[in-house]
Design an enzyme around this catalytic site. Structure first.
Site, mmCIF file in Angstrom:
data_model
loop_
_atom_site.group_PDB
_atom_site.id
_atom_site.type_symbol
_atom_site.label_atom_id
_atom_site.label_comp_id
_atom_site.label_asym_id
_atom_site.label_seq_id
_atom_site.Cartn_x
_atom_site.Cartn_y
_atom_site.Cartn_z
ATOM 1 N N TYR A 13 0.821 -1.210 0.000
ATOM 2 C CA TYR A 13 0.000 0.000 0.000
ATOM 3 C C TYR A 13 0.856 1.263 0.000
ATOM 4 C CZ TYR A 13 -3.487 3.445 1.461
ATOM 5 O OH TYR A 13 -4.285 4.561 1.532
ATOM 6 N N LYS A 30 1.238 4.091 -3.017
ATOM 7 C CA LYS A 30 1.030 5.535 -2.840
ATOM 8 C C LYS A 30 2.276 6.318 -3.245
ATOM 9 C CE LYS A 30 -3.193 5.469 -1.343
ATOM 10 N NZ LYS A 30 -4.276 6.032 -2.167
#
Length: 214
Positions: free
Chosen positions: A122, A126
């Protein structure tokens, strides 16, 4: 000022849309979503699109500032590949269209700890998104890196428990930078930052994303 939003049906995006519609700084608000936003307003221009078909909508992406709050979870997406496509490919493709059409400022929600070299999927995702939108050359780029979010209508039990735990820890004076922040506070901060012309790149830390609520 004319604002464009993607991710308008998500937690932050919904709060942001409502904030912009009541903010006199914004005379027009364009949303591009995969499903109807669920409300109407005289300033709102809603477009239901297929992000996989940019030729259908790219010419419509025109305004002063693009707000990107698009994102999903691994559970909702069903796989890492699907999450990457939604979070990265859709956002970058849309941002490319905005930049080609002369949009000068991009305000995007990222995450605390975003890093393209991270070992966590994750946070790596990002970080890659941040890197790739920066490469598009927007004159103004604002990146918000909030910690975990307090959603107005949290549906997942695990999410509610984790937020409560962080709030308890924060009450004891620990991990203040990681204390959850309400989605409406992040939205207010985004609206404020987008309401003024900006040149350059700025990254707001977890603490700086705690916008003042009105």
């Amino acid at each position: 000022m004319k604002a464009i939003i993607i991710g308008a049906t998500g937690a932050v995006g919904t709060d942001l849309t409502r904030q912009l519609l009541t903010d006199p700084c914004y005379e027009k608000v364009l949303t591009f979503t995969r499903r109807p936003p669920g409300f109407s307003h005289e300033k709102l221009e809603s477009h239901i699109i297929d992000f996989n078909r940019p030729s259908d909508w790219s010419r419509l992406v025109k305004g002063d500032v693009l707000f990107s709050a698009l994102g999903t979870s691994l559970k909702q997406a069903g796989s890492k590949e699907a999450q990457y496509r939604i979070d990265h490919d859709y956002q970058v493709s849309f941002a490319k269209a905005a930049r080609r059409n002369g949009v000068r400022h991009l305000v995007i929600v990222s995450s605390l700890g975003a890093d393209p070299a991270s070992s966590f999927f994750y946070l790596k995702l990002k970080g890659i998104i941040e890197r790739d939108v920066e490469a598009l050359g927007f004159p103004g780029l604002t990146i918000l890196r909030p910690p975990s979010l307090i959603r107005r209508h949290a549906k997942r039990p695990a999410e509610t428990i984790s937020v409560k735990l962080f709030q308890l820890v924060n009450a004891l004076g620990l991990f203040k930078t990681m204390a959850p922040v309400p989605t409406e506070a992040v939205a207010r901060k985004m609206a404020d930052l987008g309401s003024r012309p900006y040149e350059g790149k700025r990254i707001l830390s977890a603490q700086e994303t705690r916008g003042t609520l009105r």
